[in-house]
Scaffold this motif. Structure first.
Motif, PDB file in Angstrom:
ATOM      1  N   ASP A   1       0.817  -1.220   0.000  1.00  0.00           N
ATOM      2  CA  ASP A   1       0.000   0.000   0.000  1.00  0.00           C
ATOM      3  C   ASP A   1       0.848   1.266   0.000  1.00  0.00           C
ATOM      4  O   ASP A   1       0.300   2.375  -0.029  1.00  0.00           O
ATOM      5  CB  ASP A   1      -0.909   0.039   1.242  1.00  0.00           C
ATOM      6  CG  ASP A   1      -1.914  -1.077   1.268  1.00  0.00           C
ATOM      7  OD1 ASP A   1      -2.402  -1.461   0.187  1.00  0.00           O
ATOM      8  OD2 ASP A   1      -2.225  -1.572   2.377  1.00  0.00           O
TER       9      ASP A   1
ATOM     10  N   PHE B   1     -10.566   1.870   2.085  1.00  0.00           N
ATOM     11  CA  PHE B   1     -10.552   1.845   0.626  1.00  0.00           C
ATOM     12  C   PHE B   1     -11.972   1.987   0.106  1.00  0.00           C
ATOM     13  O   PHE B   1     -12.936   1.613   0.781  1.00  0.00           O
ATOM     14  CB  PHE B   1      -9.965   0.523   0.114  1.00  0.00           C
ATOM     15  CG  PHE B   1      -8.512   0.342   0.397  1.00  0.00           C
ATOM     16  CD1 PHE B   1      -7.548   0.807  -0.481  1.00  0.00           C
ATOM     17  CD2 PHE B   1      -8.098  -0.294   1.556  1.00  0.00           C
ATOM     18  CE1 PHE B   1      -6.194   0.642  -0.222  1.00  0.00           C
ATOM     19  CE2 PHE B   1      -6.753  -0.475   1.831  1.00  0.00           C
ATOM     20  CZ  PHE B   1      -5.798  -0.005   0.943  1.00  0.00           C
TER      21      PHE B   1
ATOM     22  N   ASP C   1     -10.869   0.351  -5.339  1.00  0.00           N
ATOM     23  CA  ASP C   1      -9.790   0.127  -4.381  1.00  0.00           C
ATOM     24  C   ASP C   1      -8.909   1.355  -4.166  1.00  0.00           C
ATOM     25  O   ASP C   1      -7.697   1.252  -4.027  1.00  0.00           O
ATOM     26  CB  ASP C   1      -8.937  -1.071  -4.822  1.00  0.00           C
ATOM     27  CG  ASP C   1      -8.333  -1.797  -3.625  1.00  0.00           C
ATOM     28  OD1 ASP C   1      -8.992  -1.876  -2.582  1.00  0.00           O
ATOM     29  OD2 ASP C   1      -7.179  -2.262  -3.744  1.00  0.00           O
TER      30      ASP C   1
END
Length: 198
Positions: free
Chosen positions: A28, A82, A87
């Motif tokens: 991430d 998210f 996403d």
């Protein structure tokens, strides 16, 4: 502190209508550093002072390591927010300082990217985490603290059913200055089925 069986399994993914919450992962980093960087002036007044390497990958790896330690010890559960479609990373929310025994409580903290503020995403995330704290972790109380002038945060907490309990003087060092904080809490009895749906 002992670890609960819950923390030896995979962390849950909490899914709402518009947000999906899951534990942060090393992958991430790109989204996280981009969102934090573009939101810096929006976030800094409400957070501890950023370190010079705040957005570096080496600092990110250390952050992920701390998250994993908290999870393993049963003292905290970090989530990233998210979008349910696409996403996109919106922000983060953490249930930390989890205490068992006679307390059965945890502390809530959160942040959201500037472009996603004021759209109800954090409101939904807070509701999901609070419900999980009570129904999944069997906590009795969730606490939160915010600077009184942070009207956005005050609104999020109050809409989620948190009640203001008082003021802690010079409570946390935020952006280099010791700041008073309003103390909020919600207990399991406050979260009626009607509130859970709302």
């Amino acid at each position: 502190m002992f670890a609960l069986p819950f923390f030896r399994r995979d962390l849950p993914v909490l899914v709402g209508e518009r947000v999906r919450l899951r534990a942060p992962a090393l992958g991430d980093f790109r989204q996280w550093t981009s969102l934090r960087s573009e939101s810096r002036s929006f976030l800094e007044p409400w957070e501890p002072s950023w370190s010079p390497d705040e957005l570096d990958y080496s600092a990110w790896r250390l952050r992920i390591g701390r998250y994993r330690e908290d999870i393993a010890q049963g003292s905290g559960i970090p989530f990233f927010l998210f979008s349910t479609i696409g996403d996109k990373l919106y922000g983060g929310i953490t249930l930390s300082n989890i205490r068992r025994g006679v307390a059965q409580t945890g502390s809530l903290g959160y942040w959201i990217g500037a472009r996603y503020a004021g759209q109800g995403f954090m409101q939904e995330a807070v509701r999901l985490v609070v419900e999980h704290a009570f129904d999944g972790l069997r906590l009795h109380r969730v606490e939160a603290a915010c600077i009184p002038t942070n009207t956005r945060s005050v609104r999020v907490l109050e809409k989620a059913g948190f009640q203001r309990e008082g003021v802690a003087r010079s409570y946390l060092k935020i952006n280099g200055v010791w700041q008073d904080h309003s103390l909020y809490a919600i207990v399991a009895n406050d979260l009626t089925p009607a509130k859970k749906k709302g």
